[in-house]
Design a protein around this motif. Structure first.
Motif, PDB file in Angstrom:
ATOM      1  N   ALA A   1       0.838  -1.191   0.000  1.00 24.78           N
ATOM      2  CA  ALA A   1       0.000   0.000   0.000  1.00 24.78           C
ATOM      3  C   ALA A   1       0.875   1.244   0.000  1.00 24.78           C
TER       4      ALA A   1
ATOM      5  N   ILE B   1       0.508   5.031   0.914  1.00 22.91           N
ATOM      6  CA  ILE B   1      -0.444   5.945   1.543  1.00 22.91           C
ATOM      7  C   ILE B   1       0.219   7.292   1.793  1.00 22.91           C
TER       8      ILE B   1
ATOM      9  N   LYS C   1       1.300  10.500  -4.502  1.00 19.77           N
ATOM     10  CA  LYS C   1       1.076   9.060  -4.712  1.00 19.77           C
ATOM     11  C   LYS C   1       0.706   8.761  -6.165  1.00 19.77           C
TER      12      LYS C   1
ATOM     13  N   GLU D   1      -6.680   4.134  -5.533  1.00 16.98           N
ATOM     14  CA  GLU D   1      -7.842   4.306  -4.663  1.00 16.98           C
ATOM     15  C   GLU D   1      -9.016   3.416  -5.065  1.00 16.98           C
TER      16      GLU D   1
ATOM     17  N   GLU E   1      -4.383   4.055  -1.247  1.00 16.58           N
ATOM     18  CA  GLU E   1      -5.679   4.003  -0.602  1.00 16.58           C
ATOM     19  C   GLU E   1      -5.729   4.978   0.560  1.00 16.58           C
ATOM     20  N   HIS E   2      -6.893   5.562   0.747  1.00 18.60           N
ATOM     21  CA  HIS E   2      -7.102   6.412   1.919  1.00 18.60           C
ATOM     22  C   HIS E   2      -7.866   5.663   2.994  1.00 18.60           C
TER      23      HIS E   2
ATOM     24  N   MET F   1      -8.311   3.378   5.604  1.00 22.94           N
ATOM     25  CA  MET F   1      -7.331   2.657   6.426  1.00 22.94           C
ATOM     26  C   MET F   1      -7.788   1.244   6.738  1.00 22.94           C
TER      27      MET F   1
ATOM     28  N   VAL G   1      -6.389  -0.715   3.957  1.00 25.23           N
ATOM     29  CA  VAL G   1      -4.929  -0.774   4.017  1.00 25.23           C
ATOM     30  C   VAL G   1      -4.469  -1.720   5.111  1.00 25.23           C
TER      31      VAL G   1
ATOM     32  N   VAL H   1       4.730   5.091   3.234  1.00 23.70           N
ATOM     33  CA  VAL H   1       4.030   6.345   3.509  1.00 23.70           C
ATOM     34  C   VAL H   1       4.785   7.509   2.865  1.00 23.70           C
TER      35      VAL H   1
ATOM     36  N   TYR I   1      -0.325  12.872   8.989  1.00 25.48           N
ATOM     37  CA  TYR I   1      -1.752  12.825   8.681  1.00 25.48           C
ATOM     38  C   TYR I   1      -2.527  13.907   9.378  1.00 25.48           C
TER      39      TYR I   1
END
Lengths: 280, 476, 306
Positions: free
Chosen positions: A38, A40, A47, A191, A223-224, A226, A229, A238, A263
């Protein structure tokens, strides 16, 4: 640390500048063979730019993107022309804003994805027009393969409907199936869970896990969500402001203070709240 | 188009205050608006209609014609008033539910393609094949049917051109405003090869097709990354360049005077002549000038059907699906490993090839080619045929050609109008005027053409037409 | 050298006419993203309007001052051509807004065919000459070979009025609320409508301004060449469109700059190379510019989002 021992994708010192803007700055990471990796990071972290570099829509300013085939040979993706990345290097992708062929049927979408092999079977059109050669057989094989994927994404009933008529969640699944019809080694999903409801996103997890289990396809996803993920990925990278701030297994990432700070900014009292939200 | 609302719950008879039923016809408002339109029409007709510039020698003077302006303005006024009356009645009808409505299924009607294709395709094909005989019977003689067979040939030429352009515009979604260039390449290929080297039509035909395809690739290559209107304009520029070069390169093309005395078509080596060794002599029938015409008719019919057959075949092949996918989303195509460059070039080349075939047919039919036959208007007509027919629909394009090429011919038969407009009135003068206005009207009425549904190239259980709402028109 | 200076003057005159037409293309493309194919024919129509009114004023009303007559003709031509521009937009383009993307282009081709044939039917197919006017020239200097470099009154009038009208127009688009509304519609029509801008009216006004400037160009064209015919719309239209693209479509200074460049290229090409191939040169420039620098000199490049 499987991704270091047997990476399918090796990104080294990737930098992408648009004029004065540095979208990606000296990014290096690996995605392991057979892993779900992933990517993120907050909005605007770069990304999708990474994806566009991997899949040939952008030519990186600097750096190297190597795809390792199962036989150990390398392909340098940044040197391939756009369409060869799918055809020769076997990297497929989906898009953040779904890009289906909306005026074509679901089945046709899946057949277009098998273009290159069908093209060879039709003798690069010359034999196909004359009706000689094995095109008929190749096409029915292609339809069989499409049927397999339709079954898998539960859209068999809608095979003859235009793709643009499908509900949103089904369009997302179809786009993944279409990418899988190109028989990729690496599947890049931008996504995939965006806009899905909890049940659909749960189904998506199952689909992705089964792709990894049943096919020799590794997955790289942005992907947002979580829950997606943390649940399915083996490895998380990240990004923030185009640089890598953390890289590791999901459990390592969720407790990394730099990630939490990225974040939500750096206010300390909020870090705890985030930590509890992501279940650390 | 959304179906008219069928969920109106108001009972038809009630006229209570809160139900909004449009007034049947508000005469005062309609009158006011019509007067406004008439005033605008008056403004537009000054001075172009109101004064005519006439020349005698070097002098120029004006002749007023206010009568014409009065006629024009009152026509606009009348049309506008009628339009109001019609719209008001229509709105009233739609707003008041009729008793059948509740039981009527909204989407059960067959779509335009199904309606046309069930009877239409065999019917049209039958008409096309039997046309010379039908005309012979109706007109009662060979000589009398000459005009009609000639018109048939003309229409079929445009059907073929429309089908050829349909590959580029309808399937691949690449807007080509210079298609006539390939028609010209085909025509000049035959004209030059046959007059300089004495090659026969049947050798020149494939050569012309190949040359046109080659030019399709040459002109297609630089425009690959252009999209939308820019592509249209560049192809237009190429079309014009080809025409201007044909005019100015006098050594090769004989310039604006054109190339004449091009060898006529032969029936596989047998000339259509009266004497010994001709077609009539060989088959032991009586010679008639129409024999060549009828041969040409079947020749273009065969060429057009070949175009159609190949196109239908290509649509079911990967290259055809890739064209349509390219029209839908070029970026997705690239991500699926489709070489978009080659795919576009094949569309240009194959479309151009059919244009080239049609061009050499044109040359063999006319026996004469000149650059003026290949101006922008021709490209516009061919494009209008494709768009009116419905992009991507083969039968639609054929109907489009019949309407746009056959329609203006009706004007020839309006001689009786001279009784109304005076002896100097020639309806044929208004052909292009009406053609232009018709193009606008058709876009306003049906922007997606007569048959806008797309037929899927493959199906699992059931072939369903795809509504034009989903089908994209391509980036170029 | 003398020929060079003379061609420079001629080229700038021609270029200002192209620039005026190019503004119409560039504005319409900027606001609704369509190539208004009929714009060249609107220009041709305006030249006819100007011709007829010029004849009315001079031969019927016996006006002796050519300058005054021209001024009146210019105003009338601008008004009447604007009406045409408005009507064309209202009838042929507005119903197609938000429809199929090709529809307005096809419709515009239809309007173009209609207009040129309308003028042909209404006025006849022959070239229409104007009575000779403003034949005075100012000799700037005399070359060694006896070649006079001249600046004619016509050229002064054309360049001066172009400059004045451009200044007025520039003020209109940059400083007034109309200009602001136009720029808002260019960016995002839906959002502009939500903020209370009357989008239909703004687009109509864009067409009206474009047509008015085309009328200026038409009048100047008539004055310069002294002759007009029904098929004079197509080629100048394409050249002006080339100018708009060359300058960067959507950019107003770009349109004028592009017009001047195209005018200069055309005159120099005709003077030094071949007059037969001057239209080939114009079309080739169009193709080359669109292919190799589609964003033009002053335009912003378009970025494709994946």
């Amino acid at each position: 640390m499987r991704w270091l021992q047997d990476p399918i994708l090796d990104v080294q010192h990737l930098t992408m500048r648009f004029g004065g803007l540095v979208a990606i700055n000296d990014l290096s990471f690996q995605a392991g063979r057979g892993d779900i990796t992933a990517l993120i990071g907050p909005n605007g972290a770069g990304k999708t730019t990474v994806f566009n570099c991997i899949t040939g829509f952008y030519k990186p300013t600097e750096g190297m993107i190597a795809l390792r085939k199962p036989d150990g040979s390398h392909m340098l993706l940044e040197r391939l022309p756009g369409f060869s990345i799918n055809w020769k290097a076997k990297v497929a992708r989906t898009f953040q804003n779904i890009r289906l062929f909306s005026g074509m049927t679901v089945l046709e979408n899946l057949l277009v994805a098998q273009h290159n092999s069908l093209m060879i079977a039709s003798g690069f059109t010359f034999l196909g027009v004359l009706g000689i050669g094995g095109y008929r057989k190749a096409e029915s094989d292609a339809i069989e393969r499409a049927k397999y994927w339709l079954d898998k994404i539960r859209l068999t009933d809608r095979a003859d409907d235009p793709a643009g008529d499908l509900p949103y969640g089904a369009q997302r699944r179809l786009e993944i199936a279409r990418a899988m019809c190109t028989d990729p080694l690496l599947l890049c999903l931008d996504e995939p869970a965006a806009g899905l409801n909890p049940r659909e996103s749960h189904e998506l997890n199952a689909l992705l896990l089964s792709i990894r289990k049943d096919h020799a396809t590794s997955i790289l996803l942005i992907e947002h969500d979580m829950s997606v993920v943390m649940e399915i990925s083996d490895h998380v990278v990240v990004l923030d402001y185009g640089t890598k701030i953390s890289d590791g297994s999901p459990s390592e990432i969720r407790s990394d203070p730099r990630v939490i700070a990225a974040y939500l900014g750096v206010a300390d009292e909020e870090v705890e709240q985030v930590a509890s939200e992501i279940g650390a | 188009m959304t179906a008219p609302s069928t969920t109106t719950t108001t009972a038809p008879a009630t006229t209570s205050a809160d139900t909004v039923v449009p007034v049947r016809f508000d005469f005062a408002a309609a009158l006011k608006d019509s007067l406004k339109s008439a005033a605008i029409a008056f403004g537009l007709s000054i001075p172009i209609l109101a004064f005519k510039t006439d020349q005698s020698g070097g002098d120029i003077f004006l002749t007023p014609r206010w009568g014409l302006v009065a006629i024009f303005v009152s026509i606009i006024f009348g049309v506008r008033l009628l339009q109001h009356a019609f719209m008001a009645t229509k709105a009233y009808r739609l707003a008041t539910p009729d008793p059948h409505q509740a039981t009527e299924a909204v989407h059960a009607e067959p779509n335009a393609f199904q309606k046309v294709s069930r009877f239409g395709i065999p019917f049209f094909l039958g008409i096309a094949i039997g046309f010379p005989f039908l005309i012979y019977l109706i007109q009662g003689g060979m000589n009398e049917s000459r005009y009609w067979v000639d018109l048939g040939i003309l229409i079929l030429t445009y059907v073929m051109l429309g089908w050829g352009l349909n590959i580029v515009v309808g399937l691949a979604g690449l807007l080509d405003l210079g298609y006539v260039a390939f028609y010209a390449v085909g025509a000049y290929s035959y004209a030059l090869l046959s007059t300089t080297f004495g090659l026969s039509f049947w050798i020149c035909l494939p050569v012309a097709g190949i040359l046109a395809a080659f030019w399709g690739i040459i002109l297609g290559f630089p425009v690959l990354r252009l999209r939308g209107d820019y592509l249209a304009i560049v192809t237009l520029a190429f079309g014009e360049i080809v025409r201007l070069v044909l005019i100015n390169w006098v050594d090769l093309t004989n310039g604006g005077a054109g190339i004449s005395s091009i060898p006529r078509a032969t029936f596989f080596g047998l000339p259509f002549t009266a004497g010994e060794g001709g077609f009539a002599d060989f088959f032991g029938i009586e010679y008639h000038g129409m024999q060549r015409m009828i041969f040409l008719y079947y020749l273009i019919l065969a060429l057009a059907l070949l175009t159609n057959f190949v196109t239908m075949r290509l649509r079911k092949l990967p290259v055809g699906r890739a064209w349509e996918a390219l029209r839908e989303d070029e970026i997705a195509c690239r991500s699926l490993g489709i070489n978009t460059t080659n795919t576009k070039l094949t569309a240009f080349a194959i479309g151009a090839m059919f244009g080239g075939f049609a061009g050499s047919f044109f040359a063999v039919r006319q026996g004469f080619v000149s650059p003026e036959s290949f101006n922008f208007l021709e490209s516009a007509i061919i494009l209008a045929i494709v768009v009116l027919g419905g992009m991507g629909s083969q039968i639609g394009v054929a109907i489009g050609a019949v309407v746009l090429v056959g329609g203006p011919e009706v004007l020839r038969n309006l001689g009786f109008l001279t009784a109304i407009f005076g002896a100097g009135f020639d309806p044929n003068e208004y052909r292009l005027l009406l053609f232009g206005a018709g193009m606008v009207a058709m876009m306003v009425w049906r922007p997606r053409g007569l048959i806008s549904e797309r037929q899927p190239s493959v199906f699992l259980k059931e072939r369903k037409a795809i509504s034009s709402a989903h089908v994209k028109e391509g980036h170029g | 050298m003398e020929i060079f200076v003379q061609q420079l003057i001629n080229g700038l005159t021609l270029g200002s006419i192209y620039g005026l037409i190019a503004i119409g293309y560039t504005m319409v493309f900027g606001i609704i993203g369509m190539v208004n194919f009929a714009h060249g024919d609107v220009f041709m129509l305006s030249a006819f309007i100007a011709l007829i009114f010029f004849l009315i004023l001079t031969t019927w009303l016996g006006m002796t001052s050519i300058v005054l007559a021209l001024l009146i003709v210019l105003v009338i031509a601008m008004v009447l051509t604007s009406l045409w521009g408005w009507a064309i937009e209202r009838i042929a383009y507005r119903p197609l807004r938000g429809s199929f993307r090709l529809a307005p282009l096809i419709s515009a081709i239809g309007v173009s065919i209609f207009l040129s044939n309308f003028v042909q039917v209404a006025q006849g197919a022959r070239n229409k000459p104007t009575p000779p006017m403003m034949r005075e020239v100012i000799v700037l200097f005399q070359g060694e070979s006896g070649y006079n470099v001249a600046l004619s009154y016509k050229q002064i009038v054309i360049m001066a009025s172009t400059a004045v009208l451009l200044a007025i127009f520039w003020y209109l688009v940059q400083k007034t609320s109309l200009g602001r509304a136009q720029r808002a519609c260019e960016q995002d029509r839906k959002m502009a409508a939500l903020l209370g801008i009357d989008v239909d009216r703004t687009i109509s006004l864009t067409f009206v301004i474009g047509a008015a400037l085309a009328a200026v160009a038409g009048t100047m064209y008539l004055l310069y060449y002294g002759v007009v015919s029904f098929n004079d719309g197509f080629v100048p239209g394409v050249k002006a469109f080339t100018a708009a693209v060359l300058g960067g479509i959507g950019s107003l200074p770009g349109a004028v700059l592009g017009g001047l460049i195209i005018g200069l290229i055309e005159t120099f090409w005709s003077a030094y190379f071949s007059i037969e191939y001057k239209d080939v040169a114009a079309f080739s420039i169009l193709a080359i510019v669109l292919i190799f620098m589609p964003s033009g000199i002053l335009g912003r490049p378009e970025v494709e989002k994946v």
